[in-house]
Design an enzyme around this catalytic site. Structure first.
Site, mmCIF file in Angstrom:
data_model
loop_
_atom_site.group_PDB
_atom_site.id
_atom_site.type_symbol
_atom_site.label_atom_id
_atom_site.label_comp_id
_atom_site.label_asym_id
_atom_site.label_seq_id
_atom_site.Cartn_x
_atom_site.Cartn_y
_atom_site.Cartn_z
ATOM 1 C CG HIS A 42 -1.920 -1.041 1.305
ATOM 2 N ND1 HIS A 42 -2.164 -1.742 2.462
ATOM 3 C CD2 HIS A 42 -2.761 -1.546 0.376
ATOM 4 C CE1 HIS A 42 -3.117 -2.626 2.245
ATOM 5 N NE2 HIS A 42 -3.495 -2.534 0.976
ATOM 6 N NE ARG A 76 -3.119 -8.258 -3.869
ATOM 7 C CZ ARG A 76 -3.864 -8.700 -2.880
ATOM 8 N NH1 ARG A 76 -3.319 -8.933 -1.711
ATOM 9 N NH2 ARG A 76 -5.140 -8.924 -3.041
ATOM 10 C CB SER A 110 -4.635 -6.307 4.636
ATOM 11 O OG SER A 110 -4.187 -5.043 4.211
ATOM 12 C CE LYS A 148 -13.826 -5.580 2.186
ATOM 13 N NZ LYS A 148 -12.655 -5.217 1.402
#
Length: 148
Positions: free
Chosen positions: A27, A101, A137, A51
């Site tokens: 990030h 990614r 993450s 989440k």
């Protein structure tokens, strides 16, 4: 390609949204690269309790601001619970930055980008640097709780 008139202030402002739970080296690299492309970048911390983040949006935003160098003066951090497009429209940003990614990210992000484009906000995809492409993450959280 951006199709904004020259001088349109929205063309110089970008938003980089995410949960950032936690904010990773990947990030940080993306913010660093984006801040060199735009006059102003807002890192938008998504407030989405579905989440199940480990901290509140305000806490994550505060942590994230502290993780960025003080001399990145064209970068701000904000917590937001609405649609990213609504934030962009309210704050004069014309571009959403998204990191990719892998191919799975590309498929998901392309669908979101198409929707955002119909609402008048462009998306700029930035590929992760190869050495950072495996960082997420989720992986960082799992590693932090793994018994040592």
């Amino acid at each position: 390609m951006l199709h904004r008139p020259v001088g349109d202030p929205r063309s110089s402002r970008a938003v980089y949204p995410g949960t950032f739970d936690p904010f990773t080296d990947g990030h940080r690299d993306l913010v660093d690269r984006a801040r060199r492309l735009f006059e102003h970048v807002t890192v938008l911390v998504a407030v989405n309790d579905e989440k199940r983040p480990t901290k509140s949006g305000a806490e994550r935003a505060l942590d994230l601001r502290g993780a960025l160098p003080a001399d990145w003066e064209n970068v701000t951090v904000a917590a937001w619970s609405g649609l990213t497009v609504a934030y962009c429209q309210q704050h004069g940003a014309g571009v959403i930055i998204r990191g990719l990614r892998n191919a799975v990210d590309a498929v998901r992000e392309n669908q979101l980008a198409a929707m955002n484009e119909t609402l008048g906000i462009a998306t700029l995809f930035m590929p992760a640097r190869p050495e950072l492409a495996t960082i997420s993450s989720t992986v960082v959280r799992a590693a932090a709780t793994w018994p040592h």
